[in-house]
Design an enzyme around this catalytic site. Structure first.
Site, short mmCIF file in Angstrom:
data_model
loop_
_atom_site.label_atom_id
_atom_site.label_comp_id
_atom_site.label_asym_id
_atom_site.label_seq_id
_atom_site.Cartn_x
_atom_site.Cartn_y
_atom_site.Cartn_z
CG MET A 74 87.78 39.17 -33.68
SD MET A 74 87.13 39.95 -32.22
CE MET A 74 86.80 38.54 -31.20
CE1 TYR A 76 96.81 32.09 -29.59
CE2 TYR A 76 94.96 30.58 -29.42
CZ TYR A 76 96.25 30.94 -29.09
OH TYR A 76 96.99 30.11 -28.27
CG LEU A 77 93.94 33.23 -37.90
CD1 LEU A 77 94.50 33.45 -39.30
CD2 LEU A 77 92.53 33.78 -37.80
CG ASP A 79 92.50 22.91 -38.23
OD1 ASP A 79 93.48 23.61 -38.57
OD2 ASP A 79 92.58 21.69 -37.96
N GLY A 80 89.09 26.12 -38.00
CA GLY A 80 87.81 26.69 -38.42
C GLY A 80 88.05 27.86 -39.37
CG HIS A 81 89.82 31.47 -37.86
ND1 HIS A 81 90.31 31.14 -36.63
CD2 HIS A 81 88.87 32.40 -37.64
CE1 HIS A 81 89.71 31.85 -35.71
NE2 HIS A 81 88.81 32.63 -36.29
CD GLN A 105 83.73 41.62 -32.18
OE1 GLN A 105 83.97 42.16 -33.26
NE2 GLN A 105 83.50 40.32 -32.09
O1 PAF Z 1 83.61 36.32 -35.69
C1 PAF Z 1 84.55 37.09 -35.38
O2 PAF Z 1 85.69 36.68 -35.19
C2 PAF Z 1 84.26 38.57 -35.21
O3 PAF Z 1 83.05 38.78 -34.60
C3 PAF Z 1 84.37 39.36 -36.52
C4 PAF Z 1 83.29 38.95 -37.51
C5 PAF Z 1 85.74 39.16 -37.13
C6 PAF Z 1 84.20 40.85 -36.24
O4 PAF Z 1 85.19 41.32 -35.38
#
Ligand code: PAF
Length: 325
Positions: A74, A76-77, A79-81, A105
C-alpha cells in the site's frame, strides 16, 4: 543493435588506430550507447496506473520466457517492503510492485484518508531494490462505480484482527485476487508481520486454485525492536517509546518457549503484563493460534502463531512470532 553489442564495438574502436572517420564513428557510437543505456535503465523501472499496460508488459516478459514476482503493497515503503522486493528480484527475472492504498480493506472509522503516501520516495526505493515495474492505480481503475464482486472467507479471517476489523480481510482478499489476475505472477511476496493476512492469502490461493506461489518473508525490525510499519509514522516521541512494549512482549514470549514453556495461558499472561504496564498502550488482543487455521490453541504444539494488536494512542500496531515445535 543492443547495448552489449555496442559496448563490444566501442571497445574494438577504442583499441584500433583511429583516423578521422573512425573518430566520427566513435562519437556516434558513444551517443547511441548512452541512449541505449538510458533506455535500458528506463526499462528497469517503469510506473503505470493502468491495468492494460501492466498486462501488456507482463505478456511481453512471458514471451521472452521471463519469470515474474509480485510484491503487493500500500506504498509508503520502508525496509520491510524493501526486503520483499530484494528477495523477489533475486528469485524472479522481473518484479512488479503494486502501490495502492486499497480503500475496501479499511473500515468506516479507520485511517484511509490519513494513510501516509509518498510515491516519489517509493519509486526510489523500488528502483534501488530491483523492481522492474510499479503498478500505482487510482481507486477508479481498480473499482468500477458498480463494483460488486468480493472474495469472502470464513474462519481463518474471523479471529485475531478479523474481530476488530470485520470487513478487512474481505477487502484484502478481493484486491490481492485482482492483483493476481492483473499481474499473473509466478510468485507473490508477503511479510510475516501480517501473519494472519498471510494465512488468509495462502488459504484463498489453495481454495480457489490460484496458480501462484506465496512466499512469506521475516519481520524487519528497527534497531530497538519495533517492527517496521508504515503506521509507525503516526507515533509521536512518547508513543514511539511506548510502542516498544509490542516487541518486548514478543521477545519475552519467544524466550519462554525457547526455555520449554508450552502452556499458552502462562506465555500470554506474561506478554499481557508487559503491555499492560505501559500507560499509553491498550491491548486489542494477545493470542496464541494455529498459524495456518488461526484457531486458538491452549498448548504450543506444531506451527503456532502468537500475535497481538495494541493501540498506542489512536494507532493500532500489530506484532507476532511463529514457532514450529
Ligand atoms: O499488506 C498490505 O500492505 C495490504 O494488505 C496488501 C496485501 C497490499 C493488500 O492491499
Amino acid at each position: 543493435m543492443n547495448h552489449a553489442c555496442m559496448s563490444e564495438c566501442y571497445g574494438r574502436l577504442m583499441t584500433s588506430n583511429a583516423n578521422e572517420k573512425c573518430e566520427a564513428f566513435r562519437i556516434c557510437l558513444c551517443v547511441l550507447w548512452r541512449r541505449a543505456a538510458e533506455a535500458e535503465r528506463e526499462e528497469i523501472m517503469e510506473i503505470t496506473g493502468k491495468v492494460n499496460e501492466v498486462r501488456k508488459q507482463v505478456k511481453e516478459w512471458r514471451r521472452q520466457g521471463l519469470t515474474v514476482g509480485l510484491v503487493p503493497t500500500m506504498g509508503y515503503l520502508h525496509d520491510g517492503h524493501k526486503s520483499l522486493i530484494v528477495r523477489a528480484a533475486a528469485e524472479n527475472d522481473r518484479v512488479v510492485v503494486s502501490d495502492f492504498v486499497n480503500p475496501i480493506q479499511f473500515g468506516p472509522n479507520e485511517d484511509l484518508a490519513t494513510y501516509p503516501r509518498d510515491i516519489e520516495a517509493d519509486k526510489k526505493l523500488c528502483e534501488e531494490a530491483g523492481a522492474a515495474l510499479i503498478f500505482h492505480p487510482e481507486p477508479e481503475e481498480m473499482y468500477a462505480p458498480d463494483f460488486s464482486t468480493y472474495v469472502e472467507m470464513q474462519k481463518v479471517s474471523e479471529g485475531l484482527c478479523g474481530k476488530t476489523r470485520p470487513t478487512h480481510f474481505r477487502g484484502v482478499c478481493t484486491v490481492v485476487c485482482k492483483l493476481f489476475n492483473i499481474v499473473s505472477p509466478d510468485r507473490a511476496y508477503f511479510g510475516q508481520k501480517d501473519a494472519q493476512q498471510m494465512a488468509v492469502i495462502r488459504r484463498m490461493v489453495r481454495d480457489l486454485n490460484m496458480d501462484v506461489e506465496i512466499v512469506g518473508c521475516p519481520i524487519i525490525r528497527e534497531a530497538d525492536g519495533l517492527a517496521r510499519s508504515s503506521r509507525n509514522t503516526y507515533l509521536n516521541e512518547a508513543q514511539r517509546k511506548a510502542a516498544l512494549v509490542l516487541s518486548r512482549a514478543v521477545f519475552c514470549g519467544e524466550e519462554m518457549m525457547k526455555n520449554g514453556e508450552r502452556d499458552a495461558g502462562a506465555i500470554l499472561k506474561a506478554m499481557r503484563e508487559i503491555i499492560e504496564a505501559e500507560p499509553l498502550a491498550k491491548t486489542d488482543y494477545v493470542e496464541m493460534v494455529d498459524a495456518d487455521t488461526i484457531e486458538p490453541v491452549t498448548r504450543a504444539e506444531g506451527r503456532v502463531l502468537t500475535a497481538m494488536a495494541v493501540y498506542i494512542g489512536k494507532t493500532r500496531l500489530i506484532d507476532n512470532f511463529i514457532v514450529e515445535l
